[in-house]
Design a protein around this motif. Structure first.
Motif, short mmCIF file in Angstrom:
data_model
loop_
_atom_site.label_atom_id
_atom_site.label_comp_id
_atom_site.label_asym_id
_atom_site.label_seq_id
_atom_site.Cartn_x
_atom_site.Cartn_y
_atom_site.Cartn_z
N GLU A 63 0.82 -1.22 0.00
CA GLU A 63 0.00 0.00 0.00
C GLU A 63 0.86 1.27 0.00
OE1 GLU A 63 0.86 -1.08 4.26
OE2 GLU A 63 0.32 -2.11 2.39
N HIS A 64 2.17 1.11 0.18
CA HIS A 64 3.08 2.25 0.19
C HIS A 64 3.88 2.30 -1.11
CE1 HIS A 64 2.33 1.96 4.54
NE2 HIS A 64 2.75 3.22 4.62
N SER A 65 3.85 3.44 -1.76
CA SER A 65 4.84 3.70 -2.81
C SER A 65 6.05 4.33 -2.14
CB SER A 65 4.27 4.63 -3.87
OG SER A 65 3.93 5.89 -3.30
N PHE A 66 7.17 4.42 -2.85
CA PHE A 66 8.36 4.98 -2.21
C PHE A 66 9.17 5.80 -3.21
CE2 PHE A 66 10.01 1.10 -4.06
CZ PHE A 66 11.29 1.44 -4.47
N ASP A 67 9.99 6.66 -2.65
CA ASP A 67 10.89 7.50 -3.44
C ASP A 67 12.24 7.52 -2.75
OD1 ASP A 67 12.04 9.31 -5.17
OD2 ASP A 67 11.14 11.07 -4.21
N LEU A 68 13.29 7.14 -3.47
CA LEU A 68 14.65 7.20 -2.95
C LEU A 68 15.29 8.52 -3.38
CD1 LEU A 68 16.04 3.61 -3.65
CD2 LEU A 68 15.77 4.67 -1.41
N ILE A 69 15.89 9.24 -2.45
CA ILE A 69 16.51 10.51 -2.78
C ILE A 69 17.79 10.66 -1.95
CG2 ILE A 69 15.08 11.74 -1.08
CD1 ILE A 69 15.25 14.20 -2.92
N PRO A 70 18.92 11.03 -2.56
CA PRO A 70 20.15 11.25 -1.80
C PRO A 70 19.99 12.42 -0.82
CG PRO A 70 20.61 11.03 -4.15
CD PRO A 70 19.13 11.16 -4.01
N TYR A 71 20.71 12.36 0.27
CA TYR A 71 20.62 13.41 1.29
C TYR A 71 20.96 14.78 0.69
CZ TYR A 71 21.93 16.35 5.25
OH TYR A 71 22.04 17.39 6.13
N GLY A 72 22.02 14.86 -0.11
CA GLY A 72 22.43 16.14 -0.69
C GLY A 72 21.38 16.73 -1.61
N GLU A 73 20.73 15.87 -2.40
CA GLU A 73 19.68 16.34 -3.30
C GLU A 73 18.47 16.86 -2.52
OE1 GLU A 73 16.79 14.41 -6.72
OE2 GLU A 73 18.84 13.63 -6.49
N LEU A 74 18.12 16.17 -1.43
CA LEU A 74 17.00 16.63 -0.60
C LEU A 74 17.33 17.96 0.07
CD1 LEU A 74 14.25 16.17 0.72
CD2 LEU A 74 15.41 14.84 2.50
N LYS A 75 18.55 18.08 0.55
CA LYS A 75 18.97 19.33 1.20
C LYS A 75 18.88 20.50 0.22
CE LYS A 75 22.90 21.40 3.65
NZ LYS A 75 24.30 21.17 4.12
N THR A 76 19.32 20.28 -1.00
CA THR A 76 19.24 21.34 -2.03
C THR A 76 17.80 21.69 -2.34
OG1 THR A 76 21.32 20.58 -3.00
CG2 THR A 76 19.91 21.95 -4.38
#
Length: 592
Positions: A63-76
């Protein structure tokens, strides 16, 4: 919740996780759940490589979709004000924390800026969405289903782009709805399942509505069945309504963040002495400093200092100025200079790194057109013996050289190559300009489409200016907006820009209509040109074309003279050398 936590702990053991957020979002008639998995900053493995392992670990939580994102990209993304990630990364959504580095926390002022930009992006699109939907209903009742489909396409495109800019902080400049659905599917997976490729019927409908953007305007036999329009209407209208609700929900959540946010405490300013080893020092030449008023010279110096610092420039070269029209970087002076109300200086800036686009800086006392170029490109152009850079560096006046650098070495010009390239550029661009102009006449005479005709005249003017500038001074422009092109043309001959800039309101409106024609046709109905604007613009353009052709002929004659002069000098230098060789051969011949 306990089961999910066990799954997340298992996931954290398999891949380097910094933290994981879980949040809900509504989609049409359902509520979906999504996991935002932040990959540790020290991880050297690509996110795509980690996705199969994440899918395997989360198989027990379908029931959960997911998204992987690097820490640096999220911070930006957070620092840039991405509303989607700001709302996803709230503390109540945190389910697992492994990393020690904190995420950015925006101040109240920064969040208010996010709100302002989001409103600017989406509210305009929402108004136009309603206008296009009204147009769709109108054409649908009239039985013009192709035009109605085009209106539905525009409503969907503007809505999707509004959401992308306002919420996801992404801008996809594409007219294909398929592109926008793919982009939004990265954040809302349900978008990707609306027109799946494995269902040929619906995928064909998506291709049909994308085709309508150009087919309605350019194809005569573009037919749309009423059933196809109805099916797309039933698919897209709930989606557009959801976009409006989703935007409103995000804005309400943002208001709560703003209410809780606080501005940082004021910090006492720390005065750091300026120990810069390379201060910017602009040296104005004597003729220019005497012609400029004191305040003009100060403004000019301030502008150049700011540009040199901002663009990290190594060289500033004065190409010409229009104070008394006495110095210009041209090879002929066939026209009479016109008096100028304010100074206008042309400067070449060469930077050590990548530079911004060339532009004109307007000050109340002086106007400065800065042509920016990277040092690597300049070096390459000099190796190719580009005559713009050769003329600029040999005849221009150096205003600034970065400390420790030597002036650039300038090769001897190859005038025959210059003449060949100038003629080829002018011929090619003039052909394109004439083609656009013919299309403009057809749009005006046959279709009575003032907007399209004005846009095509503007395209024709752009092409002619590009060819004229390269033929006249060898400069390859790095942008194509009409005001800037006319400014550069003014460096060649003041009479060129005066074909459009006369001081009369009608000419001013006509030039504005040309400059804004592309946006007016596609987005801004209120800026649509009038028939008077088009008539005035064409009349001014005819004068411009005539004078541009005369200027180019003058340039070609001048270059012909240089080629002939160079050839005669080579012949004169070769004769003594040939005579000496003959004498040596005579001495070495037996019997002499």
């Amino acid at each position: 919740m306990h089961i999910l936590q066990t799954i997340l702990d298992k996931l954290a053991n398999k891949i380097p996780v910094d933290r994981i957020f879980e949040f809900e979002y509504p989609f049409i008639n359902t509520t979906a759940r999504r996991l935002l998995i932040v990959v540790d900053a020290k991880c050297q493995v690509a996110v795509k490589t980690l996705e199969p392992m994440a899918e395997l670990c989360l198989a027990e939580a379908p029931e959960h979709s997911f998204d992987l994102i690097p820490y640096g990209e999220l911070k930006t993304a957070l620092n840039n004000g991405s509303l989607y990630y700001l709302l996803a990364c709230r503390e109540p959504h945190l389910r697992l924390l492994s990393g020690k580095k904190p995420l950015p926390i925006l101040s109240r002022k920064q969040l208010e800026g996010v709100r302002t930009k989001a409103q600017e992006h989406y509210e305009k699109g929402r108004v136009k969405q309603l206008d296009f939907l009204d147009g769709m209903h109108f054409y649908r009742e009239k039985g013009n289903h192709a035009q109605a489909l085009f209106m539905l396409h525009q409503a969907a495109e503007l809505t999707f782009r509004g959401i992308e800019n306002a919420v996801f902080k992404r801008d996809r400049p594409s007219h294909g709805l398929q592109e926008h659905l793919r982009l939004m599917g990265k954040y809302i997976p349900e978008f990707a399942a609306l027109f799946p490729k494995d269902e040929p019927h619906y995928f064909r409908l998506l291709k049909l509505i994308d085709q309508s953007y150009t087919a309605v305007r350019y194809q005569r036999n573009f037919d749309v069945e009423p059933e196809e329009l109805d099916q797309l209407y039933q698919k897209l209208i709930p989606l557009l309504e959801w976009c409006n609700r989703y935007y409103d929900q995000c804005m309400r959540a943002l208001e709560l963040l703003i209410d809780k946010a606080v501005d940082p405490a004021p910090v006492e300013p720390v005065i750091i002495p300026d120990d810069s080893p390379h201060p910017i020092k602009i040296t104005l030449p004597e003729p220019l400093s005497t012609e400029l008023a004191i305040e003009q010279a100060k403004a000019f110096n301030t502008i150049l200092t700011g540009v040199a610092k901002r663009e990290a420039l190594d060289y500033l070269i004065l190409l010409g100025h229009e104070i008394s029209q006495t110095k210009k970087l041209i090879r002929y002076t066939s026209d009479q200079p016109a008096s100028a109300k304010m100074g206008h200086c042309y400067v070449l800036g060469i930077g050590s790194g990548s530079t911004s686009k060339s532009h004109t800086i307007v000050h109340p006392l002086i106007r400065v057109t800065v042509l920016l170029c990277a040092a690597q490109h300049t070096k390459h152009a000099l190796e190719k013996k580009n005559h713009f850079f050769i003329q600029a560096l040999s005849k221009g006046t150096t205003l600034y050289v970065h400390e420790g650098l030597q002036p650039l070495s300038v090769p001897e010009p190859d005038w025959s190559l210059v003449l060949e390239k100038s003629r080829a550029a002018w011929k090619y661009r003039k052909y394109k300009a004439d083609t656009y102009l013919q299309c403009a006449q057809l749009a005006h005479d046959q279709r009575k489409d003032i907007g399209a005709a004005t846009m095509l005249v503007a395209q024709s003017l752009e092409q002619l200016c590009i060819g004229l500038i390269y033929a006249g001074i060898g400069y390859r422009v790095d942008q194509c907006n009409i005001p800037f092109l006319l400014q550069v043309c003014n460096l060649i001959s003041p009479e060129l820009a005066e074909c459009f800039v006369t001081g009369r309101d009608s000419d001013k409106d006509a030039l504005k209509a040309l400059a804004n024609s592309l946006n007016a046709v596609r987005y801004k109905k209120e800026d649509a040109p009038t028939d008077t604007d088009l008539t005035t613009a064409i009349a001014n353009y005819d004068r411009f074309r005539t004078h541009a052709a005369q200027v180019c002929e003058s340039v070609f004659e001048y270059l012909d003279g240089l080629v002939a002069s160079t050839s005669s000098n080579v012949v004169q230098e070769a004769r003594p050398a040939e005579a000496a060789k003959t004498e040596i051969r005579a001495e070495e011949t037996p019997g002499h």
